[in-house]
Design an enzyme around this catalytic site. Structure first.
Site, PDB file in Angstrom:
ATOM      1  N   LYS A1039       0.886  -1.184   0.000  1.00 51.86           N
ATOM      2  CA  LYS A1039       0.000   0.000   0.000  1.00 51.86           C
ATOM      3  C   LYS A1039       0.912   1.219   0.000  1.00 51.86           C
ATOM      4  O   LYS A1039       1.477   1.599   1.021  1.00 51.86           O
ATOM      5  CB  LYS A1039      -0.923   0.030   1.216  1.00 51.86           C
ATOM      6  CG  LYS A1039      -1.957   1.131   1.111  1.00 51.86           C
ATOM      7  CD  LYS A1039      -2.876   1.171   2.291  1.00 51.86           C
ATOM      8  CE  LYS A1039      -4.008   2.155   2.068  1.00 51.86           C
ATOM      9  NZ  LYS A1039      -3.637   3.413   1.447  1.00 51.86           N
ATOM     10  N   ARG A1060      -8.999  10.023  -6.743  1.00 49.08           N
ATOM     11  CA  ARG A1060      -9.970   9.095  -6.180  1.00 49.08           C
ATOM     12  C   ARG A1060     -11.340   9.737  -6.048  1.00 49.08           C
ATOM     13  O   ARG A1060     -12.364   9.045  -5.991  1.00 49.08           O
ATOM     14  CB  ARG A1060      -9.489   8.583  -4.819  1.00 49.08           C
ATOM     15  CG  ARG A1060      -9.397   9.636  -3.746  1.00 49.08           C
ATOM     16  CD  ARG A1060      -8.984   9.003  -2.419  1.00 49.08           C
ATOM     17  NE  ARG A1060     -10.011   8.071  -1.964  1.00 49.08           N
ATOM     18  CZ  ARG A1060      -9.752   6.999  -1.205  1.00 49.08           C
ATOM     19  NH1 ARG A1060      -8.516   6.722  -0.858  1.00 49.08           N
ATOM     20  NH2 ARG A1060     -10.729   6.218  -0.809  1.00 49.08           N
ATOM     21  N   GLU A1207       2.775   2.672   3.352  1.00 50.38           N
ATOM     22  CA  GLU A1207       1.857   2.801   4.478  1.00 50.38           C
ATOM     23  C   GLU A1207       1.544   1.461   5.115  1.00 50.38           C
ATOM     24  O   GLU A1207       1.224   1.382   6.298  1.00 50.38           O
ATOM     25  CB  GLU A1207       0.550   3.456   4.014  1.00 50.38           C
ATOM     26  CG  GLU A1207       0.676   4.913   3.663  1.00 50.38           C
ATOM     27  CD  GLU A1207      -0.673   5.508   3.290  1.00 50.38           C
ATOM     28  OE1 GLU A1207      -0.941   6.641   3.726  1.00 50.38           O
ATOM     29  OE2 GLU A1207      -1.453   4.846   2.583  1.00 50.38           O
ATOM     30  N   ARG A1225     -17.096  -1.112  -0.064  1.00 47.76           N
ATOM     31  CA  ARG A1225     -16.047  -1.422   0.898  1.00 47.76           C
ATOM     32  C   ARG A1225     -16.368  -2.805   1.457  1.00 47.76           C
ATOM     33  O   ARG A1225     -17.207  -2.955   2.335  1.00 47.76           O
ATOM     34  CB  ARG A1225     -16.010  -0.374   2.011  1.00 47.76           C
ATOM     35  CG  ARG A1225     -14.750  -0.396   2.846  1.00 47.76           C
ATOM     36  CD  ARG A1225     -14.838   0.621   3.987  1.00 47.76           C
ATOM     37  NE  ARG A1225     -14.935   1.991   3.527  1.00 47.76           N
ATOM     38  CZ  ARG A1225     -13.897   2.763   3.214  1.00 47.76           C
ATOM     39  NH1 ARG A1225     -12.670   2.276   3.303  1.00 47.76           N
ATOM     40  NH2 ARG A1225     -14.085   4.005   2.826  1.00 47.76           N
ATOM     41  N   LYS A1231      -7.070  -3.565   4.190  1.00 49.24           N
ATOM     42  CA  LYS A1231      -5.827  -2.799   4.274  1.00 49.24           C
ATOM     43  C   LYS A1231      -5.270  -2.871   5.685  1.00 49.24           C
ATOM     44  O   LYS A1231      -5.997  -2.803   6.675  1.00 49.24           O
ATOM     45  CB  LYS A1231      -6.051  -1.338   3.860  1.00 49.24           C
ATOM     46  CG  LYS A1231      -7.082  -0.585   4.663  1.00 49.24           C
ATOM     47  CD  LYS A1231      -7.250   0.834   4.120  1.00 49.24           C
ATOM     48  CE  LYS A1231      -8.370   1.588   4.854  1.00 49.24           C
ATOM     49  NZ  LYS A1231      -8.567   2.950   4.323  1.00 49.24           N
TER      50      LYS A1231
END
Length: 1396
Positions: A1039, A1060, A1207, A1225, A1231
């Site tokens: 990420k 985004r 990240e 989602r 993540k």
């Protein structure tokens, strides 16, 4: 009296003041004589050719006349000095050594100048009052100024070099009174070229009472408190306030005690001999003191009770009462006469002024109607064209003769054309109102009435060549219906700037079109119009103008309905302007009628009362007559006010059947159309049958059926419908007033889209339809009920005004365009507040206080909305008009764009009804606060389609279950379609076209329109996603710490990059565009990728940089692309998904297959430029929590990601539930970030030191909070970050109560160090635990300043509140050193070694 006589002294002037012979003075000869009399050997001065450089507000144009300015660097024999009165701010520069020129003034002022200032009498020339004097060829008249003894106004009639005259009025300091209206000399200057105006109180807050009322108050106080041992003190200037002193002496029958200086001054003025004044303190208890003895008056009054007490004790009195007569201390207050008390002392602030107040200034300008106003006080006169001057002149908009300025401008075209053609036999003079009767004989010898047959050729001939070229360009750019006159007016308004002309044209396009569509007025009509501007005292024709030219002057039909600067006029000024015009026009002879058909003159349009014409009949007086008599009354009234009646019927969309009723109302209102409209709407039941179907439709004025709350029965409802009773929503109603019942709250099965709507089929939808729905949705807590209301709203739009559906959807979603179009309103809260102040007539401080209390600018607007009386009520707001205006606002850029935006907003605000202004302001602020966004609006839109179709066409064909299935199916399809094609411009029309057959397959992805990105859920550790991915193949990817990017290739080869959020950022990454084109396969003609753009250091082995580095890269724009040569921060794009290629939509394919297709598009990569996201794959057999090798492998991969400045990692399903789901989602994507993993996130203990007022859902609370650490070395709190997440509603309420009263600081303490400016500062009281993602260098925050970076502090990214720390004091929180050490310990940080 000859000007070259030697008796140019004060005494000489006195001896000739009564001479009936006109004085003819030559300043140069007078000055030479004065110099010679002082020193015979002194050489005679040489006349100068021009006046020294002086401010425009002090110099009379086209002359060497200077008024009230004596500080010049050198003498000039040709300069004539004029002194309006004897006040130091006007005679500054005069002294006993004066010898720079001749001073002209009144007799009293001349005596004061000579005896008090000791100016040599040879240089002082006293002019008589109310008598014309010729000075250097110009005519001068002195009239009373009503200011102080000897104060005068100067009337200048200046002879021009070519021919004709210009007239100017210089008021000096003056107080306007009614007597001035009857001054014959001043009446001769009505319509003058300019007024040099005393603008001391040119501010609406200064509207103090008349002098008589103020004097009466002082006298009444003295009479009321007349006791022994009471001393009265009156503060005055050395010269001034004599009127109030004389009235006190006369009406209170007592003398006034003055000092020796004041007595000498009064003696010079001739007042000391009347026995009213004395220097003996024992003769009276009324004493005059110096101006600032009782206290300072500027900028606000500060009493000096200490000095008053000293005077009281010294003079042996028990009580002292002071009077300060000035207008400075007065504003609009409940108590006109403020009083300050202390012990036995009191000071009365008396609004007595010898300057005109605001209303009097406007009345004076309204009376004179000059071409322009030149302020002389209150501005920087050295900068005559500064903003302050322009702002002050706007107070008189609508009162000056703007039409005369336009005539002069257009006449200039004629002059230029005539000169080019060498037709010099016509002497053109522009100022017809300035010609005296004795010059009538010099008029054009041609005579007659030779009127041009056509205006077209004249306009063409009289246009300068540059403007002719511009006219040609405008004809190509503007619609064909725009007239040449309108183009000329636009050219003048915008100084020939084509960009401003076109942009302003489209702002007022509707008004211009309406004007252009009116019949062309005849020249006779226009002659009547322009004759209205010439007063009865100046009826003479223009000297030396041939009839052809006169016809041009009178024949131009300049735009009158449109005022290109009207947005800058306040409501109060607009109303007064209208009133002034109406009153003036009413004085005209009603028998003067235009010849032939054509557009009504301004007189007829603004006419309210005809002067007793025989046809004027009152309907009210005939109530007892029979029906025949009433009909005759209506016919007579219709004839008397025919054009007003036509306009009335047009406004209310009435038919001819309404004419008799309209005529009776207009006659009752005596021609006042505003009053007639009020009567019409206040008595709706009296309207005769006027069937709705017979009325004309208008996009600007619409009628809406009125169904009040009281009409509950069907009988009442039917009666209302049968009577044709309709209400125009342009009538102002308050928020509390009973309005149409909001039927959208009915259950969908009971709602009738047509019957329950507030407008009729075929008419444009009113904005109030949306607003009433917003209000209902706002008060509704349940999402299902809110969706039902929105559904009902859309159903009416679909049924009655389908073309308004798309604008309505945009307004409901707080958008004006698709996200990828990058179209924003670009207006801030300050601009909205400023527009609100102008539209509602409230002060900025009031708006701020209300906002601090309410926390929402929409609520503030609703609360302070005031009824504004206009000549004609504004048209109702329409959905399409509101939306189009918002689009116009968004395209305004460049110089003057802020003013244009504000004007558009003010125009909308002034047309608002009910709660429209509340939601309009929220729309402008981009926060409707109704709890319904796209996720609610889009399903409601789909439901509306199904509901209408079901009830209209499928009532018998569809079962209940089929209906419900269709309802849910279409609703879900609309949402899904928008996710893959987020453009309402495409989705909404397609939905309306397909109706209930609409589905997700109806639309497909389109390169160039970004889809909504797929999102990931948070996982707090490696084990969590093992639990979700048991025996399912998955992949782990880095990420990256960069910017999410969606990359599109269009069919024409164009590459577009979107963020985004769907914003286009192509201009920011020209190097990335080249990389995509270079490495993509030629066979891939179109595609859509998902990727991450990361800053990289290619010199140091393609080391990945932090997001902070990427954020320093230039942003660029559509109009300003950055070049590859100017790029300082290099980037690498990491691609990880593909959603579309060569027309094929790949969303449903599993990730494994999409990866394969991605590698087909990019068969080759290059490190540091384009790479695939680094990943590892875990097979289904390895995906077990018991597989320690897999667990260790993933942990190692996670740590490797951290070490690579990432990240964290992304975990994605490869085969099962592995489709690409826009906006979703789900568990398919997880993540894992550093601050989400237990044991990896460090927390800080910080102190809240300030906060901002919350917006949206957090309105009324504090959010965000400003957090700080403590530096024990400097003993100061240093800001670290803003925190706005992690709080509950209960916590917000608790903090609002906690931080109040003494915990709120008036200003920032010196021991708080930050670059932030919160709305309020808090005392350091508590400590909170804060967690964030990582640390970054900040130019705003000051934590660890100097410990990490020499000029920047350290801040925390993505901070969130964890808990309160109750066992620590504020000084025991995290220190600056702690934060510096934590910054150095993190693996991902900005390289600051090269920073200075």
């Amino acid at each position: 009296m000859a000007s070259d006589s030697a008796g140019a002294t004060i005494s000489g002037n006195f001896s000739n003041s009564d001479n009936s012979e006109t004085l003819n003075l030559n300043t140069t000869k007078l000055y030479s004589s004065a110099i010679s009399s002082i020193s015979p050997q002194f050489p005679s001065p040489k006349p100068t050719s021009s006046c020294p450089s002086i401010p425009n507000s002090k110099r009379i144009p086209n002359t060497n006349f200077i008024v009230d300015l004596f500080r010049l660097p050198h003498q000039s024999s040709s300069v004539a000095f004029f002194l309006s009165h004897f006040h130091s701010d006007h005679y500054s520069g005069l002294s006993s050594s004066w010898s720079k020129g001749i001073i002209y003034c009144s007799h009293k002022t001349a005596r004061l100048v000579a005896e008090i200032l000791q100016v040599p009498s040879q240089f002082v020339f006293a002019l008589p009052m109310n008598q014309m004097v010729k000075i250097d060829g110009s005519e001068v008249v002195l009239i009373e100024a009503n200011h102080c003894p000897g104060a005068v106004q100067f009337l200048f009639k200046v002879k021009l070099e070519s021919s004709g005259f210009e007239k100017y009025v210089h008021t000096g300091d003056f107080r306007f009174c009614d007597e001035m209206r009857f001054d014959p000399f001043l009446n001769g200057f009505v319509g003058c070229d300019g007024v040099f105006l005393d603008t001391t109180y040119c501010n609406p807050k200064f509207v103090f009472p008349s002098q008589e009322e103020s004097v009466g108050y002082v006298v009444s106080v003295i009479d009321k408190i007349s006791e022994e041992k009471v001393l009265f003190l009156v503060a005055t200037y050395v010269v001034g306030k004599e009127k109030i002193l004389v009235e006190i002496a006369r009406r209170c029958k007592r003398k006034i005690v003055v000092d020796a200086r004041k007595m000498s001054m009064l003696s010079v003025l001739g007042c000391g001999e009347e026995g009213m004044f004395t220097e003996d303190e024992n003769e009276s208890d009324v004493h005059v003191v110096g101006w600032n003895v009782l206290g300072e008056t500027w900028p606000y009054f500060r009493p000096n009770f200490v000095k008053m007490n000293e005077i009281m004790v010294e003079k042996g009195y028990d009580k002292v009462v002071g009077f300060v007569p000035t207008g400075w201390t007065y504003e609009v207050k409940r108590n006109k006469f403020a009083v300050r008390f202390k012990d036995s002392m009191e000071i009365h602030l008396v609004p007595y002024s010898e300057h005109s107040n605001y209303d009097e200034l406007r009345e004076f300008i309204k009376f004179l109607k000059p071409k322009r106003v030149i302020p002389t006080v209150g501005v920087d006169i050295e900068k005559f064209d500064c903003k302050e001057v322009n702002k002050m002149q706007k107070h008189f908009s609508g009162l000056v003769d703007e039409m005369a300025n336009k005539k002069d401008f257009l006449l200039g075209f004629y002059r230029q054309s005539y000169q080019k053609n060498e037709k010099s036999d016509v002497d053109v003079v522009s100022h017809s109102a300035e010609v005296y009767e004795e010059e009538e004989k010099n008029a054009c010898e041609d005579g007659g009435e030779n009127v041009p047959s056509s205006r077209g050729p004249i306009l063409h001939d009289t246009t300068p060549s540059s403007d002719s070229r511009l006219l040609i360009k405008l004809r190509d750019s503007l619609p064909a219906w725009v007239t040449e006159e309108q183009m000329l007016d636009l050219i003048k308004k915008h100084a020939g700037n084509p960009v401003d002309i076109v942009s302003n044209f489209y702002e007022y396009e509707a008004e211009l079109y309406k004007q252009a569509s009116l019949p062309t007025p005849s020249l006779n009509n226009q002659a009547v119009l322009f004759d209205d501007d010439v007063t009865d005292l100046q009826p003479n024709p223009v000297k030396g103008i041939c009839p052809d030219v006169q016809a041009i002057q009178k024949g131009f039909d300049l735009p009158r309905k449109m005022n290109l600067t009207k947005g800058t006029i306040s409501p109060g000024k607009r109303g007064k302007s209208s009133g002034s015009k109406s009153n003036k026009k009413a004085k005209k002879d009603p028998k003067s009628k235009p010849v032939g058909p054509g557009q009504p003159t301004l007189f007829k349009f603004f006419n309210k009362v005809l002067d007793g014409g025989s046809n004027s009949v009152s309907v009210g007086s005939e109530t007892e007559e029979c029906n025949t008599d009433k009909k005759m009354v209506h016919i007579d009234a219709s004839e008397a006010y025919k054009e007003v009646t036509d306009q009335f019927i047009d406004i209310v969309n009435g038919s001819e059947s309404l004419r008799d009723y309209a005529a009776s109302i207009i006659d009752e209102a005596k021609g006042d159309i505003s009053r007639a409209l009020n009567i019409y709407y206040s008595k709706p039941r009296e309207i005769p049958g006027d069937h709705a179907g017979e009325r004309g439709l208008s996009s600007k004025t619409i009628q809406y059926p009125k169904c009040s709350e009281a009409c509950s029965s069907q009988e009442d409802k039917k009666a209302s419908e049968n009577s044709g009773h309709a209400v125009n929503i342009c009538v102002q109603t308050s928020a509390e007033e009973s309005v149409d019942k909001n039927y959208v709250s009915l259950p969908p099965e009971k709602y009738q889209p047509k019957e329950h709507a507030c407008w009729r089929e075929g008419q444009p939808a009113p904005y109030i339809h949306l607003v009433r729905t917003f209000a209902s949705v706002e008060s509704e807590k349940g999402k299902i009920k809110a969706m039902s209301m929105l559904c009902n709203m859309f159903r009416s739009l679909f049924a009655l005004s389908p073309e308004d559906v798309l604008p309505a959807v945009y307004l409901c979603t707080n958008k004006i365009a698709a996200d990828h179009e990058n179209i924003e309103l670009n207006i801030g809260g300050s601009l909205i507040s400023s527009a609100l102040e102008e539209a509602c007539g409230i002060s900025r401080s009031t708006v701020r206080d209300m906002y601090n209390s309410l926390g929402d600018l929409g609520d503030v607007a609703q609360l302070c909305r005031q009824t504004q009386k206009l000549l004609v009520p504004p048209p109702p707001l329409l959905v399409r008009d509101v939306f189009s205006t918002l689009r116009k606002i968004s395209v305004q850029t460049g110089t003057g764009s802020t003013r244009l935006k504000k004007n558009l907003i003010v125009k909308l605000m002034r047309s608002c009804r009910e709660k429209e202004i509340k939601f309009l302001v929220r729309t402008l602020a981009r926060n409707l606060r109704i709890g319904a966004m796209l996720r609610t609006v889009l399903p409601a839109l789909g439901r509306a389609i199904v509901m209408n179709s079901f009830w209209n066409d499928h009532n018998k064909e569809l079962s209940e279950s089929c209906f419900r299935e269709k309802l849910e199916g279409v609703s879900a399809a609309v949402v899904e379609a928008y996710n893959i094609l987020p453009s309402l411009d495409v989705v909404v029309p397609s939905l309306m076209d397909k109706d209930i057959e609409f589905s997700t397959s109806t639309l497909s992805m389109v390169p160039g329109i970004p889809i909504k990105p797929m999102l990931a859920k948070i996982a707090k550790g490696v084990q969590e996603f093992f639990n979700l991915s048991q025996e399912k193949a998955f992949t782990c990817e880095y990420k990256y710490d960069g910017q999410r990017a969606q990359i599109h290739k269009l069919l024409d080869g164009t590459v577009c990059i979107f963020s985004r959020n769907g914003d286009e950022t192509t201009s920011r990454f020209p190097d990335l565009v080249d990389v995509i084109k270079q490495f993509s396969c030629p066979a891939a003609e179109t595609f859509m990728l998902d990727a991450e753009v990361v800053a990289t250091d290619r010199i140091n082995g393609n080391k990945l940089m932090s997001f902070q580095e990427l954020s320093t890269r230039e942003r660029g724009s559509k109009d300003a692309l950055i070049t590859t040569e100017s790029i300082k921060v290099e980037v690498c794009v990491f691609v990880f998904d593909i959603m579309f290629v060569n027309g094929e939509q790949l969303l449903a394919l599993p990730l494994r297959e999409r990866r394969r297709r991605l590698k087909e598009v990019f068969p080759e990569t290059r490190p540091g430029y384009l790479e695939y996201a680094k990943e590892i794959t875990v097979g289904a057999e390895e995906a077990s929590l018991n597989n320690h090798d897999t667990l260790s492998r993933i942990n190692a991969f996670l740590e490797e990601a951290f070490q690579s400045s990432c990240e964290g990692i992304m975990v994605k399903s490869l085969d099962v539930n592995a489709g690409y789901c826009p906006t979703k989602r789900s568990d398919s994507w997880l993540k894992v970030k550093r601050d989400y993993v237990d044991g990896l996130g460090d927390t800080l203990d910080l102190v809240p030191i300030g906060a901002w007022y919350g917006n949206g859902r957090k309105a009324g609370w504090y959010s965000p909070f400003l957090m700080a650490c403590f530096n024990p070395e400097t003993e100061e709190f240093q800001s670290v970050c803003r925190v706005m997440s992690g709080f509950s509603d209960a916590f917000y309420i608790e903090m609002k109560e906690f931080y109040s009263e003494d915990k709120i600081l008036a200003k920032k303490p010196p021991y708080y160090r930050t670059g932030e400016t919160p709305d309020m500062w808090f005392s350091a009281e508590v400590v909170w635990e804060i967690r964030g993602a990582d640390f970054t260098v900040s130019p705003v925050h000051s934590a660890s300043l100097g410990l990490v970076h020499p000029s920047r502090g350290i801040s925390v990214r993505f901070p969130r509140f964890i808990s309160k720390v109750t066992d620590r004091n504020p000084e025991e929180c995290s220190t600056a050193t702690d934060i510096a050490e934590m910054f150095h310990a993190q693996t991902r940080k900005m390289n600051i070694t090269s920073q200075h």
